[in-house]
Design an enzyme around this catalytic site. Structure first.
Site, PDB file in Angstrom:
ATOM      1  N   HIS A  16     -72.681 -10.168  93.754  1.00 45.92           N
ATOM      2  CA  HIS A  16     -71.773  -9.291  94.504  1.00 45.92           C
ATOM      3  C   HIS A  16     -70.645  -8.817  93.605  1.00 45.92           C
ATOM      4  O   HIS A  16     -69.621  -9.482  93.480  1.00 45.92           O
ATOM      5  CB  HIS A  16     -71.211 -10.050  95.699  1.00 45.92           C
ATOM      6  CG  HIS A  16     -72.270 -10.609  96.602  1.00 45.92           C
ATOM      7  ND1 HIS A  16     -72.984 -11.747  96.296  1.00 45.92           N
ATOM      8  CD2 HIS A  16     -72.741 -10.172  97.793  1.00 45.92           C
ATOM      9  CE1 HIS A  16     -73.862 -11.975  97.274  1.00 45.92           C
ATOM     10  NE2 HIS A  16     -73.734 -11.042  98.189  1.00 45.92           N
TER      11      HIS A  16
ATOM     12  N   ASP B 207     -74.869 -34.026 135.359  1.00 49.85           N
ATOM     13  CA  ASP B 207     -74.457 -32.787 134.693  1.00 49.85           C
ATOM     14  C   ASP B 207     -75.661 -31.918 134.318  1.00 49.85           C
ATOM     15  O   ASP B 207     -75.538 -30.714 134.123  1.00 49.85           O
ATOM     16  CB  ASP B 207     -73.631 -33.094 133.438  1.00 49.85           C
ATOM     17  CG  ASP B 207     -72.154 -33.279 133.760  1.00 49.85           C
ATOM     18  OD1 ASP B 207     -71.709 -32.762 134.804  1.00 49.85           O
ATOM     19  OD2 ASP B 207     -71.458 -33.950 132.984  1.00 49.85           O
TER      20      ASP B 207
ATOM     21  N   HIS C 150     -76.180 -30.443 129.525  1.00 48.50           N
ATOM     22  CA  HIS C 150     -75.343 -31.471 128.924  1.00 48.50           C
ATOM     23  C   HIS C 150     -76.155 -32.626 128.329  1.00 48.50           C
ATOM     24  O   HIS C 150     -75.579 -33.617 127.906  1.00 48.50           O
ATOM     25  CB  HIS C 150     -74.352 -32.019 129.957  1.00 48.50           C
ATOM     26  CG  HIS C 150     -73.171 -31.115 130.141  1.00 48.50           C
ATOM     27  ND1 HIS C 150     -73.301 -29.786 130.464  1.00 48.50           N
ATOM     28  CD2 HIS C 150     -71.834 -31.347 130.034  1.00 48.50           C
ATOM     29  CE1 HIS C 150     -72.094 -29.242 130.552  1.00 48.50           C
ATOM     30  NE2 HIS C 150     -71.186 -30.172 130.291  1.00 48.50           N
TER      31      HIS C 150
ATOM     32  N   HIS D 292     -71.436  -3.900  97.527  1.00 46.28           N
ATOM     33  CA  HIS D 292     -71.271  -5.260  98.035  1.00 46.28           C
ATOM     34  C   HIS D 292     -72.191  -6.272  97.359  1.00 46.28           C
ATOM     35  O   HIS D 292     -71.714  -7.260  96.810  1.00 46.28           O
ATOM     36  CB  HIS D 292     -71.497  -5.298  99.554  1.00 46.28           C
ATOM     37  CG  HIS D 292     -71.708  -6.675 100.101  1.00 46.28           C
ATOM     38  ND1 HIS D 292     -70.669  -7.480 100.512  1.00 46.28           N
ATOM     39  CD2 HIS D 292     -72.836  -7.422 100.260  1.00 46.28           C
ATOM     40  CE1 HIS D 292     -71.144  -8.647 100.917  1.00 46.28           C
ATOM     41  NE2 HIS D 292     -72.459  -8.635 100.773  1.00 46.28           N
TER      42      HIS D 292
ATOM     43  N   PHE E 257     -72.721 -30.854 122.192  1.00 46.78           N
ATOM     44  CA  PHE E 257     -71.969 -29.794 121.533  1.00 46.78           C
ATOM     45  C   PHE E 257     -71.859 -30.007 120.024  1.00 46.78           C
ATOM     46  O   PHE E 257     -71.122 -29.287 119.346  1.00 46.78           O
ATOM     47  CB  PHE E 257     -70.596 -29.629 122.189  1.00 46.78           C
ATOM     48  CG  PHE E 257     -70.698 -29.380 123.676  1.00 46.78           C
ATOM     49  CD1 PHE E 257     -71.550 -28.400 124.166  1.00 46.78           C
ATOM     50  CD2 PHE E 257     -69.987 -30.146 124.588  1.00 46.78           C
ATOM     51  CE1 PHE E 257     -71.679 -28.190 125.534  1.00 46.78           C
ATOM     52  CE2 PHE E 257     -70.109 -29.938 125.958  1.00 46.78           C
ATOM     53  CZ  PHE E 257     -70.965 -28.956 126.444  1.00 46.78           C
TER      54      PHE E 257
ATOM     55  N   SER F  50     -62.856 -38.731 127.579  1.00 51.22           N
ATOM     56  CA  SER F  50     -64.287 -39.000 127.755  1.00 51.22           C
ATOM     57  C   SER F  50     -64.905 -39.636 126.519  1.00 51.22           C
ATOM     58  O   SER F  50     -65.728 -40.535 126.608  1.00 51.22           O
ATOM     59  CB  SER F  50     -65.045 -37.700 128.030  1.00 51.22           C
ATOM     60  OG  SER F  50     -65.011 -37.382 129.382  1.00 51.22           O
TER      61      SER F  50
ATOM     62  N   GLU G  45     -64.865 -26.610 119.037  1.00 51.54           N
ATOM     63  CA  GLU G  45     -65.673 -27.537 118.242  1.00 51.54           C
ATOM     64  C   GLU G  45     -65.976 -26.991 116.849  1.00 51.54           C
ATOM     65  O   GLU G  45     -66.011 -27.742 115.867  1.00 51.54           O
ATOM     66  CB  GLU G  45     -66.994 -27.857 118.958  1.00 51.54           C
ATOM     67  CG  GLU G  45     -66.843 -28.564 120.289  1.00 51.54           C
ATOM     68  CD  GLU G  45     -66.541 -27.617 121.452  1.00 51.54           C
ATOM     69  OE1 GLU G  45     -66.512 -26.388 121.223  1.00 51.54           O
ATOM     70  OE2 GLU G  45     -66.332 -28.096 122.579  1.00 51.54           O
TER      71      GLU G  45
ATOM     72  N   ARG H   9     -69.284 -45.567 123.916  1.00 49.23           N
ATOM     73  CA  ARG H   9     -68.017 -44.856 123.696  1.00 49.23           C
ATOM     74  C   ARG H   9     -66.816 -45.776 123.892  1.00 49.23           C
ATOM     75  O   ARG H   9     -65.810 -45.632 123.202  1.00 49.23           O
ATOM     76  CB  ARG H   9     -67.921 -43.638 124.610  1.00 49.23           C
ATOM     77  CG  ARG H   9     -68.029 -43.963 126.074  1.00 49.23           C
ATOM     78  CD  ARG H   9     -67.884 -42.734 126.961  1.00 49.23           C
ATOM     79  NE  ARG H   9     -68.175 -43.067 128.345  1.00 49.23           N
ATOM     80  CZ  ARG H   9     -67.598 -42.479 129.384  1.00 49.23           C
ATOM     81  NH1 ARG H   9     -66.727 -41.517 129.200  1.00 49.23           N
ATOM     82  NH2 ARG H   9     -67.925 -42.836 130.607  1.00 49.23           N
TER      83      ARG H   9
ATOM     84  N   GLY I   6     -66.008 -10.198 107.116  1.00 48.52           N
ATOM     85  CA  GLY I   6     -66.997 -11.118 107.674  1.00 48.52           C
ATOM     86  C   GLY I   6     -66.329 -12.373 108.209  1.00 48.52           C
ATOM     87  O   GLY I   6     -66.609 -12.820 109.327  1.00 48.52           O
TER      88      GLY I   6
HETATM   89  C1  TPP Z   1     -72.202 -16.910 108.598  1.00 45.39           C
HETATM   90  C2  TPP Z   1     -72.704 -15.862 107.662  1.00 45.39           C
HETATM   91  N1  TPP Z   1     -73.385 -14.823 108.170  1.00 45.39           N
HETATM   92  C3  TPP Z   1     -73.891 -13.893 107.332  1.00 45.39           C
HETATM   93  C4  TPP Z   1     -73.722 -13.981 105.993  1.00 45.39           C
HETATM   94  C5  TPP Z   1     -74.357 -12.967 105.062  1.00 45.39           C
HETATM   95  N2  TPP Z   1     -73.296 -12.107 104.491  1.00 45.39           N
HETATM   96  C6  TPP Z   1     -72.797 -12.326 103.273  1.00 45.39           C
HETATM   97  S1  TPP Z   1     -71.590 -11.263 102.861  1.00 45.39           S
HETATM   98  C7  TPP Z   1     -71.759 -10.435 104.319  1.00 45.39           C
HETATM   99  C8  TPP Z   1     -70.887  -9.262 104.607  1.00 45.39           C
HETATM  100  C9  TPP Z   1     -69.478  -9.653 104.498  1.00 45.39           C
HETATM  101  O1  TPP Z   1     -68.628  -8.585 104.668  1.00 45.39           O
HETATM  102  P1  TPP Z   1     -67.159  -8.743 104.156  1.00 45.39           P
HETATM  103  O2  TPP Z   1     -66.637 -10.053 104.495  1.00 45.39           O
HETATM  104  O3  TPP Z   1     -66.397  -7.571 104.633  1.00 45.39           O
HETATM  105  O4  TPP Z   1     -67.324  -8.734 102.605  1.00 45.39           O
HETATM  106  P2  TPP Z   1     -67.203  -7.531 101.584  1.00 45.39           P
HETATM  107  O5  TPP Z   1     -68.509  -6.860 101.530  1.00 45.39           O
HETATM  108  O6  TPP Z   1     -66.131  -6.648 102.066  1.00 45.39           O
HETATM  109  O7  TPP Z   1     -66.887  -8.260 100.347  1.00 45.39           O
HETATM  110  C10 TPP Z   1     -72.732 -11.018 105.094  1.00 45.39           C
HETATM  111  C11 TPP Z   1     -73.109 -10.542 106.445  1.00 45.39           C
HETATM  112  C12 TPP Z   1     -73.011 -15.096 105.510  1.00 45.39           C
HETATM  113  N3  TPP Z   1     -72.816 -15.302 104.223  1.00 45.39           N
HETATM  114  N4  TPP Z   1     -72.491 -15.992 106.375  1.00 45.39           N
END
Ligand code: TPP
Ligand code: MG
Length: 694
Positions: free
Chosen positions: A38, A495, A499, A286, A463, A409, A438, A382, A181
């Site tokens: 990247h 539940d 659960h 990217h 969970f 709990s 969580e 627990r 992201g």
């Molecule tokens: C939980 C998760 N879902 C999907 C991805 C795959 N993924 C890696 S980078 C990206 C896009 C990220 O966009 P952004 O944070 O804006 O990064 P930029 O391209 O601007 O550096 C995705 C979907 C990941 N690494 N983690």
């Protein structure tokens, strides 16, 4: 764009620019060589990362684990070349898992040349425990920012416990860089909400507001007003409109450091692929190499020699040495002197800090652990856990944690005098209130653990799914985190299936390095904790019952100390020589014991094996394992109120597994036990069938 003169001597401003462009071009070249990675985000974010590191952060490259260093988290882990570049250019040293300095660089130029290749200290994403100087593993978006909240809580807690007038032993800050992201991910929202509530003014997130993700413009899916959202969380929100403006960046970081009572978000407007004539501001920058021609044009725009590769011009390393290097070394040496006088003034506290840093336990950590007398009615897993935790937390000052709103709990509330709650106005509390979050809880527990505290998080076992991503990272990072999951099967009958965990044990057992434990009575709970507390590099999950389990009479049965071997022979027929094995965990252990008696009355010689932990058992010698599960005894019945998935490994293809193949149901526990076959008659029948005596 102005042409930078690569030849010395230069002004400071020129050296700043040269350093930034070195980060950019190393990133470009590494991705190009690897044919994957990247490049665009490192090109855009080199100035912010440069400014944080070289102008602001207190970090000594000579000692990347100095306890009072500022932390840097790259939450948008795909931009890992930013980190590899600065770790290399600052000459950050490597340390080993025993915290010894190795006298070699953490990331060499050769590692960068072999970016993303096997064995390289410049892997695809930042990996804690593989590369010194990485504060936490990132890559699953949102986890880094959420983990940073745990780091910020840890700093506040450590300061409260250990700082004394004139002795600011812990006063570090946490800097985090994240992208669209991270801020789209739910875990970040939980974490930001928690950080705002707790008023963590030692925490600064820099949001790379570049309007680009993989599919294109963020307008495709992300049109919220991030600034307003964070203001609503109670954060201080700043904006820097030009990602290349070092003075404004530095000013914003200064405002962060002066802001009291709330965390800071700096929204930084940047251009992904900055300097690439055809790719800047596009999703194409990217996640793929720029390509030969674009690389040439980009380097030209930086005033960089077009053909040079992996070039670190003269003066750049020196510039980092004069910046972060000198500042960090001075800060660390001041701190070391301070700590020496602190040690003289407060020897006990200093000793605690030493032990904590090495993940040692204090002397007497296991004193006063309860011993539960035999009791047919028994006590819930627990409940036993709550008693044990309360003892351990008093013996181990830096053991702390909490639940996602289920403390009463889960029985994880620390109730002894002075335990206290961690809040904005009470930083020494040992009860953390994660709220119903969580995802963030588990990531926060990781952040606490990365800060060398011993931390636990709790919720219902069902969970654990909401905590799983961070548990997985715990295992990947080899952190000794503790997850206390109660209501581990169908014990909360009414539940219903929403659960009642079914596949959770199997799915957690599949995580490499994670230790799962499902103790079968109160004394096994004690022994499970005794085992878990001694782990240094593995996370553990405790799956505990909601309902009372009979406390076995350990004079008649084997000692619960067998838990430390994962599985052990609990009961044999008189004279040994079993013909059928009954293997059980948790709430099904007492069922196996009952069946053992019934079978004996019929003249069938069974052995009861208590198996609270597959993983621990797998690590015993073949000899021990064969002694518990004799290969010659093929008649085997496993009993566990969970998915049958995987039990073939212990009962063989001809063995019988009494477990769950469907979801549960809403009904009183007794009825569920009947419906799903967790009853003595059913197990007796299975044992008989195994022996061909149906
Ligand atoms: C939980 C998760 N879902 C999907 C991805 C795959 N993924 C890696 S980078 C990206 C896009 C990220 O966009 P952004 O944070 O804006 O990064 P930029 O391209 O601007 O550096 C995705 C979907 C990941 N690494 N983690
Ligand atoms: Mg983006």
């Amino acid at each position: 764009m102005s042409t930078t003169n690569v030849a010395a001597p230069m002004t400071d401003a020129e050296l700043d620019q040269l350093s930034i462009n070195t980060i950019r071009t190393l990133s470009i070249d590494a991705v190009e060589r690897a044919k994957s990675g990247h490049p665009g985000t490192p090109m855009a974010l080199a100035p912010i990362v440069y400014t944080i590191w070289n102008r602001v952060m207190r970090f000594d490259p000579q000692d990347p684990i100095w306890p009072n260093r500022d932390r840097f988290v790259l939450s948008n882990g795909h931009a890992s070349m930013l980190l590899w570049s600065v770790l290399h250019l600052t000459g950050t040293c490597a340390v080993n898992p025993d915290y010894e300095r190795l006298g070699q660089p953490s990331v060499s130029l050769d590692d960068i040349r072999r970016f993303r290749q096997i064995g390289s200290k410049a892997p695809g994403h930042p990996e804690y425990h593989w590369v010194s100087g990485v504060e936490t593993t990132t890559g699953p978006l949102g986890q880094g920012v959420a983990t940073s909240v745990g780091m910020a809580i840890a700093q506040k807690w450590l300061a409260d416990r250990y700082n004394r007038p004139g002795f600011a032993i812990f006063d570090y800050d946490i800097y985090v860089v994240c992208g669209d992201g991270c801020l789209m991910e739910g875990v970040a929202s939980e974490a930001a909400s928690l950080a705002g509530h707790l008023g963590l003014d030692n925490l600064c997130w820099v949001y790379d507001n570049n309007h680009i993700t993989i599919e294109g413009q963020t307008s495709l899916a992300f049109t919220e007003d991030v600034a307003t959202r964070f203001l609503a969380y109670g954060w201080n929100v700043l904006r820097v409109g030009d990602a290349n403006d070092l003075e404004r960046i530095e000013h914003a970081l200064g405002v962060f450091r002066e802001t009291k009572g709330r965390p800071t978000l700096i929204i930084l407007d940047s251009h992904i692929g900055y300097g690439a004539p055809h790719k800047h501001d596009t999703a194409a920058a990217h996640g793929e190499p720029l390509g030969d021609e674009e690389v040439r044009l980009t380097k030209r725009s930086y005033g960089w020699p077009e053909e040079a590769q992996f070039l670190v011009p003269d003066g750049v390393r020196e510039h980092f040495a004069a910046g972060v290097g000198a500042r960090g070394a001075a800060a660390r040496s001041r701190w070391t002197a301070l700590f020496a006088s602190y040690r003289a003034a407060h020897p006990e506290l200093a000793a605690e800090i030493d032990q904590m840093q090495r993940r040692d336990l204090p002397a007497g950590w296991d004193r006063n652990l309860p011993v539960f007398p035999a009791d047919a009615k028994g006590i819930a897993g627990r409940e036993a856990s709550g008693k044990v935790l309360n003892v351990l937390a008093q013996n181990i000052p830096w053991l702390l944690g909490g639940s996602a709103d289920l403390g009463p709990s889960n029985k994880t509330t620390l109730t002894y005098e002075g335990a206290g709650s961690f809040q904005a106005g009470s930083r020494g509390g040992k009860n953390l209130h994660f709220g119903i979050r969580e995802h963030a809880m588990a990531a926060t527990v990781n952040g606490l653990s990365l800060s060398k505290l011993r931390a636990f998080g709790a919720t219902f076992f069902i969970f654990s799914d909401y905590a799983r991503p961070a548990i997985r990272l715990s295992a990947l990072m080899e952190l000794p985190t503790i997850f206390v999951f109660t209501h581990d099967a169908m014990g909360d009958g009414e539940d219903g299936p929403t659960h009642q965990p079914v596949e959770h044990l199997a799915s957690l057992r599949a995580i490499p390095g994670l230790v799962t434990l499902r103790p079968g009575d109160a004394n096994e709970v004690v022994e499970a904790y005794r085992y878990v507390m001694q782990l240094r590099h593995q996370p553990a999950v405790l799956a505990l019952s909601r309902q009372p389990l009979p406390t076995l009479d350990r004079r008649a049965f084997a000692s619960a100390a067998g838990v430390a071997r994962g599985a052990y022979v609990l009961a044999d027929p008189p004279g040994g020589n079993p013909e059928v094995l009954l293997i059980a965990s948790g709430s099904e252990l007492s069922l196996a014991v009952e069946v053992h008696g019934k079978l004996l009355a019929e003249g069938i010689r069974s052995r009861v094996v208590s198996m609270p932990s597959w993983e621990i058992f797998e690590h015993q010698t073949q000899e021990y394992r064969d002694s518990v599960l004799p290969p010659g005894v093929k008649a085997r019945v496993a009993i566990e109120q969970a998915s049958t998935f995987g039990w073939e490994r212990y009962v063989g293809t001809s063995g019988s597994v009494i477990g769950m193949k469907t979801f549960g149901a809403s009904a009183p526990l007794k009825e569920l036990q009947r419906k799903f076959g967790f009853e003595p008659d059913r197990v007796v029948a299975a044992a008989r069938a195994q022996l061909g005596r149906a």
